[in-house]
Write a protein that holds these residues in place. Structure first.
Motif, PDB file in Angstrom:
ATOM      1  N   PRO A   1     -31.300  10.867 -18.258  1.00 40.26           N
ATOM      2  CA  PRO A   1     -30.511  11.716 -17.196  1.00 40.26           C
ATOM      3  C   PRO A   1     -30.959  13.039 -17.121  1.00 40.26           C
ATOM      4  O   PRO A   1     -31.843  13.576 -17.742  1.00 40.26           O
ATOM      5  N   TYR A   2     -30.958  13.568 -15.861  1.00 45.07           N
ATOM      6  CA  TYR A   2     -31.543  14.781 -15.384  1.00 45.07           C
ATOM      7  C   TYR A   2     -30.265  15.666 -15.126  1.00 45.07           C
ATOM      8  O   TYR A   2     -29.120  15.233 -15.284  1.00 45.07           O
ATOM      9  N   GLY A   3     -30.666  17.009 -15.436  1.00 45.42           N
ATOM     10  CA  GLY A   3     -29.710  18.044 -15.343  1.00 45.42           C
ATOM     11  C   GLY A   3     -28.987  18.115 -14.051  1.00 45.42           C
ATOM     12  O   GLY A   3     -27.707  18.743 -13.870  1.00 45.42           O
ATOM     13  N   ALA A   4     -29.712  17.713 -13.076  1.00 45.14           N
ATOM     14  CA  ALA A   4     -29.293  17.989 -11.821  1.00 45.14           C
ATOM     15  C   ALA A   4     -30.022  17.249 -10.744  1.00 45.14           C
ATOM     16  O   ALA A   4     -31.282  16.969 -10.988  1.00 45.14           O
ATOM     17  N   VAL A   5     -29.532  16.799  -9.528  1.00 46.27           N
ATOM     18  CA  VAL A   5     -30.216  16.173  -8.611  1.00 46.27           C
ATOM     19  C   VAL A   5     -30.039  17.119  -7.229  1.00 46.27           C
ATOM     20  O   VAL A   5     -29.024  17.609  -6.995  1.00 46.27           O
ATOM     21  N   THR A   6     -31.022  17.392  -6.544  1.00 48.33           N
ATOM     22  CA  THR A   6     -31.116  18.104  -5.419  1.00 48.33           C
ATOM     23  C   THR A   6     -31.792  17.225  -3.995  1.00 48.33           C
ATOM     24  O   THR A   6     -32.402  16.480  -4.290  1.00 48.33           O
TER      25      THR A   6
ATOM     26  N   ALA B   1     -28.685   9.316  -6.862  1.00 50.84           N
ATOM     27  CA  ALA B   1     -28.162  10.489  -7.492  1.00 50.84           C
ATOM     28  C   ALA B   1     -27.260  10.367  -8.571  1.00 50.84           C
ATOM     29  O   ALA B   1     -27.545  11.083  -9.590  1.00 50.84           O
ATOM     30  N   ALA B   2     -26.461   9.472  -8.422  1.00 47.83           N
ATOM     31  CA  ALA B   2     -25.511   9.092  -9.536  1.00 47.83           C
ATOM     32  C   ALA B   2     -26.184   8.478 -10.667  1.00 47.83           C
ATOM     33  O   ALA B   2     -25.838   8.701 -12.076  1.00 47.83           O
ATOM     34  N   ARG B   3     -27.020   7.717 -10.610  1.00 48.77           N
ATOM     35  CA  ARG B   3     -27.825   7.044 -11.529  1.00 48.77           C
ATOM     36  C   ARG B   3     -28.752   7.937 -12.414  1.00 48.77           C
ATOM     37  O   ARG B   3     -29.102   7.984 -13.510  1.00 48.77           O
ATOM     38  N   LEU B   4     -29.345   8.852 -11.716  1.00 49.58           N
ATOM     39  CA  LEU B   4     -30.251   9.866 -12.147  1.00 49.58           C
ATOM     40  C   LEU B   4     -29.807  11.083 -12.948  1.00 49.58           C
ATOM     41  O   LEU B   4     -30.221  11.624 -14.000  1.00 49.58           O
ATOM     42  N   SER B   5     -28.433  11.326 -12.497  1.00 50.99           N
ATOM     43  CA  SER B   5     -27.593  12.359 -13.145  1.00 50.99           C
ATOM     44  C   SER B   5     -26.143  12.242 -13.292  1.00 50.99           C
ATOM     45  O   SER B   5     -25.357  12.756 -12.561  1.00 50.99           O
ATOM     46  N   PRO B   6     -25.694  11.138 -14.287  1.00 48.55           N
ATOM     47  CA  PRO B   6     -24.295  10.763 -14.267  1.00 48.55           C
ATOM     48  C   PRO B   6     -23.199  11.829 -14.353  1.00 48.55           C
ATOM     49  O   PRO B   6     -22.243  11.587 -13.903  1.00 48.55           O
ATOM     50  N   SER B   7     -23.851  12.791 -15.437  1.00 46.18           N
ATOM     51  CA  SER B   7     -22.795  14.096 -15.391  1.00 46.18           C
ATOM     52  C   SER B   7     -23.333  15.378 -14.795  1.00 46.18           C
ATOM     53  O   SER B   7     -22.397  16.301 -14.733  1.00 46.18           O
ATOM     54  N   GLY B   8     -24.535  15.434 -14.325  1.00 46.24           N
ATOM     55  CA  GLY B   8     -24.894  16.619 -13.670  1.00 46.24           C
ATOM     56  C   GLY B   8     -24.437  16.928 -12.127  1.00 46.24           C
ATOM     57  O   GLY B   8     -24.066  15.804 -11.535  1.00 46.24           O
TER      58      GLY B   8
ATOM     59  N   ASP C   1     -30.041  27.419 -13.701  1.00 48.97           N
ATOM     60  CA  ASP C   1     -30.926  27.371 -14.864  1.00 48.97           C
ATOM     61  C   ASP C   1     -30.782  26.014 -15.350  1.00 48.97           C
ATOM     62  O   ASP C   1     -30.256  25.720 -16.550  1.00 48.97           O
ATOM     63  N   PHE C   2     -31.282  24.907 -14.662  1.00 48.28           N
ATOM     64  CA  PHE C   2     -31.505  23.558 -15.052  1.00 48.28           C
ATOM     65  C   PHE C   2     -32.700  23.388 -15.906  1.00 48.28           C
ATOM     66  O   PHE C   2     -33.617  23.593 -15.487  1.00 48.28           O
ATOM     67  N   LYS C   3     -32.281  22.575 -17.024  1.00 50.68           N
ATOM     68  CA  LYS C   3     -33.473  22.321 -17.852  1.00 50.68           C
ATOM     69  C   LYS C   3     -34.417  21.307 -17.284  1.00 50.68           C
ATOM     70  O   LYS C   3     -35.430  21.208 -17.418  1.00 50.68           O
ATOM     71  N   THR C   4     -33.562  20.376 -16.662  1.00 52.00           N
ATOM     72  CA  THR C   4     -34.311  19.292 -15.981  1.00 52.00           C
ATOM     73  C   THR C   4     -33.795  19.111 -14.578  1.00 52.00           C
ATOM     74  O   THR C   4     -32.384  19.174 -14.548  1.00 52.00           O
ATOM     75  N   MET C   5     -34.446  18.582 -13.640  1.00 56.66           N
ATOM     76  CA  MET C   5     -33.711  18.705 -12.478  1.00 56.66           C
ATOM     77  C   MET C   5     -34.745  17.596 -11.620  1.00 56.66           C
ATOM     78  O   MET C   5     -36.066  17.351 -11.808  1.00 56.66           O
ATOM     79  N   VAL C   6     -34.178  16.984 -10.632  1.00 55.08           N
ATOM     80  CA  VAL C   6     -34.972  15.873  -9.876  1.00 55.08           C
ATOM     81  C   VAL C   6     -34.652  16.013  -8.346  1.00 55.08           C
ATOM     82  O   VAL C   6     -33.484  16.252  -8.104  1.00 55.08           O
ATOM     83  N   GLU C   7     -35.602  16.102  -7.540  1.00 57.31           N
ATOM     84  CA  GLU C   7     -35.493  16.522  -6.187  1.00 57.31           C
ATOM     85  C   GLU C   7     -35.760  15.003  -5.529  1.00 57.31           C
ATOM     86  O   GLU C   7     -36.923  14.525  -5.685  1.00 57.31           O
ATOM     87  N   LEU C   8     -34.710  14.841  -4.687  1.00 60.00           N
ATOM     88  CA  LEU C   8     -35.018  13.616  -3.748  1.00 60.00           C
ATOM     89  C   LEU C   8     -35.443  14.028  -2.321  1.00 60.00           C
ATOM     90  O   LEU C   8     -35.148  14.900  -1.587  1.00 60.00           O
ATOM     91  N   GLY C   9     -36.335  13.178  -1.777  1.00 62.73           N
ATOM     92  CA  GLY C   9     -36.964  13.510  -0.472  1.00 62.73           C
ATOM     93  C   GLY C   9     -37.654  14.878  -0.208  1.00 62.73           C
ATOM     94  O   GLY C   9     -37.381  15.560   0.463  1.00 62.73           O
ATOM     95  N   ALA C  10     -38.712  14.949  -1.301  1.00 67.19           N
ATOM     96  CA  ALA C  10     -38.904  16.439  -1.542  1.00 67.19           C
ATOM     97  C   ALA C  10     -39.929  16.978  -0.593  1.00 67.19           C
ATOM     98  O   ALA C  10     -40.565  18.025  -0.702  1.00 67.19           O
TER      99      ALA C  10
ATOM    100  N   ARG D   1     -34.269  26.679   2.487  1.00 63.27           N
ATOM    101  CA  ARG D   1     -34.121  28.126   2.297  1.00 63.27           C
ATOM    102  C   ARG D   1     -32.783  28.126   1.526  1.00 63.27           C
ATOM    103  O   ARG D   1     -32.634  28.707   0.516  1.00 63.27           O
ATOM    104  N   ALA D   2     -31.597  27.610   2.138  1.00 65.30           N
ATOM    105  CA  ALA D   2     -30.256  27.659   1.155  1.00 65.30           C
ATOM    106  C   ALA D   2     -30.209  27.013  -0.080  1.00 65.30           C
ATOM    107  O   ALA D   2     -29.607  27.431  -1.186  1.00 65.30           O
ATOM    108  N   MET D   3     -31.034  25.894  -0.215  1.00 62.48           N
ATOM    109  CA  MET D   3     -31.111  25.312  -1.360  1.00 62.48           C
ATOM    110  C   MET D   3     -31.777  26.165  -2.544  1.00 62.48           C
ATOM    111  O   MET D   3     -31.434  26.147  -3.735  1.00 62.48           O
ATOM    112  N   LEU D   4     -32.949  26.723  -2.163  1.00 64.38           N
ATOM    113  CA  LEU D   4     -33.585  27.577  -3.178  1.00 64.38           C
ATOM    114  C   LEU D   4     -32.924  28.975  -3.403  1.00 64.38           C
ATOM    115  O   LEU D   4     -33.022  29.407  -4.728  1.00 64.38           O
ATOM    116  N   LYS D   5     -32.295  29.500  -2.257  1.00 62.28           N
ATOM    117  CA  LYS D   5     -31.323  30.536  -2.594  1.00 62.28           C
ATOM    118  C   LYS D   5     -30.298  30.340  -3.736  1.00 62.28           C
ATOM    119  O   LYS D   5     -30.017  31.072  -4.790  1.00 62.28           O
TER     120      LYS D   5
END
Length: 243
Positions: free
Chosen positions: A151-156, A174-181, A80-89, A70-74
């Motif tokens: 790289p992805y724009g963000a990791v959640t 997380a660091a490997r998938l998005s080194p700067s996001g 507005d991430f152009k690319t995103m990867v969710e872990l443990g989704a 709930r908090a994550m989606l809020k």
């Protein structure tokens, strides 16, 4: 986050009220999330022989929908991430909802449980969110990581830390998938004792530093709701880690 027949199960342990008789059967639920309607096939309770996977090695927790998203989606509704990867989704609710809110985004939803990945795949089809791709991913697994396209724009990650052993592989991934996001982590203390929960939180901060993350920003901190809507004594804290 609301649902038809709300069934968020939260607490320090999984009790008998959270379990169901018989085999695991996925049911259809509808969620209204930040203006998006999402249809999800998921469990409404844990089987009696599967208390967090401790009894028979089968972990069904990812097949349920938990309150931490709930908090994550809020928060994601503001981004507005152009690319995103969710872990443990798990069954993919967060990824699918964000895909509906941001149809131009490219989202990868991952889990270490093949059953969850297949459920997420089914839910992606159910919602016609063609901008979401489901993938199997165990943290720090080289074979699994090689199938992704960083790289992805963000990791959640929402409510994925149950023990100390998962912390380092989680941050490494997380660091490997998005080194700067940013890495958005929704954390609920799930250990068996307050002492261990304190140790895990300390380990999270130490590990983040090891992987070159700055001290995190606390984006929100909310009481976790029990199935009847009441507070159950736990707090879900959403952190943003940046490098």
């Amino acid at each position: 986050m609301s649902a038809e027949g709300s069934f968020s199960k939260q607490g320090k342990t999984i009790g008998m009220d959270d379990m169901v008789e018989g085999e695991r059967v996925l049911n259809h639920k509808k969620f209204q999330i930040e203006g998006a309607e999402v249809k999800i096939r998921c469990l409404t309770g844990l089987p009696l022989d599967d208390a967090v996977g401790l009894l028979n090695g089968l972990d069904s927790t990812g097949l349920m929908v938990w309150d931490a998203g709930r908090a994550m989606l809020k928060e994601l509704a503001k981004r507005d991430f152009k690319t995103m990867v969710e872990l443990g989704a798990g069954v993919g609710l967060v990824s699918i909802a964000y895909a509906k809110l941001r149809p131009d985004s490219i989202i990868t939803t991952t889990d270490g449980n093949e059953e969850c990945v297949e459920a997420a795949r089914s839910n992606i089809v159910l919602n016609n969110t063609t901008n979401v791709t489901p993938c199997i991913l165990l943290y720090d697994d080289e074979d699994h990581l090689s199938r992704l396209t960083p790289p992805y724009g963000a990791v959640t990650a929402s409510d994925v830390i149950y023990s100390k052993g998962v912390v380092s592989p989680l941050f490494s991934t997380a660091a490997r998938l998005s080194p700067s996001g940013p890495f958005l982590l929704s954390y609920v203390p799930r250990a068996w004792s307050d002492e261990e929960n304190t140790e895990i939180l300390s380990l999270i901060m130490e590990t983040a530093k090891q992987f070159k993350y700055k001290p995190p920003t606390v984006l929100s901190s909310d009481p976790v709701q029990a199935p009847d809507g009441s507070e159950c004594g736990l707090t879900n804290t959403l952190y943003e880690f940046t490098r």
